[in-house]
Motif scaffolding. Structure first.
Motif, PDB file in Angstrom:
ATOM      1  N   UNK A  30       0.840  -1.206   0.000  1.00 60.02           N
ATOM      2  CA  UNK A  30       0.000   0.000   0.000  1.00 60.02           C
ATOM      3  C   UNK A  30       0.875   1.255   0.000  1.00 60.02           C
ATOM      4  N   UNK A  31       0.519   2.216  -0.812  1.00 61.94           N
ATOM      5  CA  UNK A  31       1.236   3.490  -0.891  1.00 61.94           C
ATOM      6  C   UNK A  31       2.687   3.327  -1.340  1.00 61.94           C
ATOM      7  N   UNK A  32       2.966   2.250  -2.070  1.00 64.03           N
ATOM      8  CA  UNK A  32       4.334   2.056  -2.551  1.00 64.03           C
ATOM      9  C   UNK A  32       4.573   2.591  -3.946  1.00 64.03           C
ATOM     10  N   UNK A  33       3.502   3.161  -4.566  1.00 60.94           N
ATOM     11  CA  UNK A  33       3.613   3.597  -5.963  1.00 60.94           C
ATOM     12  C   UNK A  33       4.621   4.729  -6.145  1.00 60.94           C
ATOM     13  N   UNK A  34       4.689   5.644  -5.182  1.00 57.92           N
ATOM     14  CA  UNK A  34       5.598   6.782  -5.333  1.00 57.92           C
ATOM     15  C   UNK A  34       7.053   6.343  -5.342  1.00 57.92           C
ATOM     16  N   UNK A  35       7.425   5.461  -4.410  1.00 62.78           N
ATOM     17  CA  UNK A  35       8.788   4.957  -4.386  1.00 62.78           C
ATOM     18  C   UNK A  35       9.083   4.134  -5.627  1.00 62.78           C
ATOM     19  N   UNK A  36       8.096   3.348  -6.049  1.00 61.32           N
ATOM     20  CA  UNK A  36       8.284   2.538  -7.250  1.00 61.32           C
ATOM     21  C   UNK A  36       8.514   3.428  -8.465  1.00 61.32           C
TER      22      UNK A  36
END
Length: 227
Positions: free
Chosen positions: A190-196
Motif C-alpha cells: 500500500x502506498x508504494x507507488x511513489x517509491x516505485x
C-alpha cells in the motif's frame, strides 16, 4: 533524496551488474574471437547455446539455476555439503545476471573481430610475432570499441534483470533485492507507488544513459573507420 530501501536496491544492482560484467568480459572476448576466427563441426551448436538465454523466458533460466545450484540441486547439494551455499545471496544474483547478459556482450566483440583487417595479423606473423603477441598487440586493441559496447550492454542488462534473479535468489532486502525486484515489491505494498515510480525513473535514466554512451562510441568508431 532516496530512502534507505531505494539506496540499498541501487547499490546492490550496481554491485551485481559490475561483477557480472567484469567476470563475463574475459570469457566473452575468448568466445567472440573463437566464433569470429574458427570453423569447427559443432559451431552451430555453440552458437545456439549462446543465444539460448535470449529466447528462453528468464524465469525458466532461474528455475534451471535453482535445479542445478540450489541447496538440494544436482550440483548445489555437493557444494552445500562443503559449506558453499549458492542460492539466495547476492553473489549468485551475479551468476543469474551473467547468464542472461552474456550473449549481449559477445555479439559486439565478435563483430569487431570479424571486421578487422586480417592482413595486419599476417604481416605481424611474417615479422616473427607469436599468435599471442598478435592477439594482444593487434586484435585486442582494435576490438576495444566492441568490448566497450558489449560491456555497456551487459551492465545495462544486468541492472534490469528480474525473472532469473528472483527465481534463483529470491527477494531478500539488502541481499538480493535489486532495482527491478524492489519495484515489484513496492507495487505490492500500500502506498508504494511513489517509491516505485522513483525507481522506474532512475531505471529509465540509467538505461537511456547507457544507450547514449553506446551511440557515441559507435559514432566515434565509425568516424575512425571513415578516416
Amino acid at each position: 533524496m532516496f530512502s534507505p530501501e531505494e539506496l540499498s536496491a541501487l547499490y546492490l544492482s550496481a554491485k551485481v551488474a559490475l561483477w557480472a560484467t567484469l567476470i563475463c568480459l574475459p570469457f566473452a572476448v575468448a568466445l567472440a574471437w573463437t566464433l569470429a576466427r574458427r570453423e569447427f563441426r559443432l559451431k552451430f551448436l555453440l552458437e545456439a547455446c549462446l543465444q539460448l538465454p535470449m529466447v528462453l523466458p528468464p524465469v525458466v533460466l532461474g528455475y534451471l539455476l535453482l535445479v542445478l545450484f540450489g541447496n538440494k540441486g544436482w550440483i548445489g547439494q555437493y557444494l552445500n555439503a562443503m559449506g558453499i551455499e549458492l542460492a539466495f545471496n547476492w553473489k549468485w544474483a551475479v551468476l543469474a545476471s551473467m547468464i542472461v547478459a552474456f550473449p549481449l556482450m559477445v555479439q559486439p566483440i565478435r563483430l569487431s573481430f570479424q571486421l578487422m583487417n586480417q592482413q595486419l595479423e599476417q604481416i605481424a606473423g611474417s615479422l616473427g610475432a607469436s599468435p599471442a603477441k598478435v592477439f594482444f598487440s593487434i586484435n585486442l586493441p582494435l576490438a576495444i570499441p566492441g568490448i566497450l559496447i558489449g560491456s555497456i550492454l551487459c551492465f545495462s542488462r544486468s541492472l534490469g534483470e528480474f525473472g532469473a534473479t528472483i527465481t534463483f535468489v529470491g527477494n531478500i532486502p539488502d541481499e538480493t533485492r535489486t532495482i527491478p525486484i524492489a519495484i515489484y515489491s513496492l507495487l505490492q505494498q500500500p502506498d508504494g507507488e511513489n517509491m516505485a515510480m522513483r525507481l522506474v525513473t532512475l531505471s529509465l535514466v540509467l538505461a537511456f544513459s547507457a544507450l547514449i554512451a553506446n551511440y557515441f562510441i559507435l559514432q566515434k568508431y565509425q568516424r575512425k573507420l571513415g578516416g
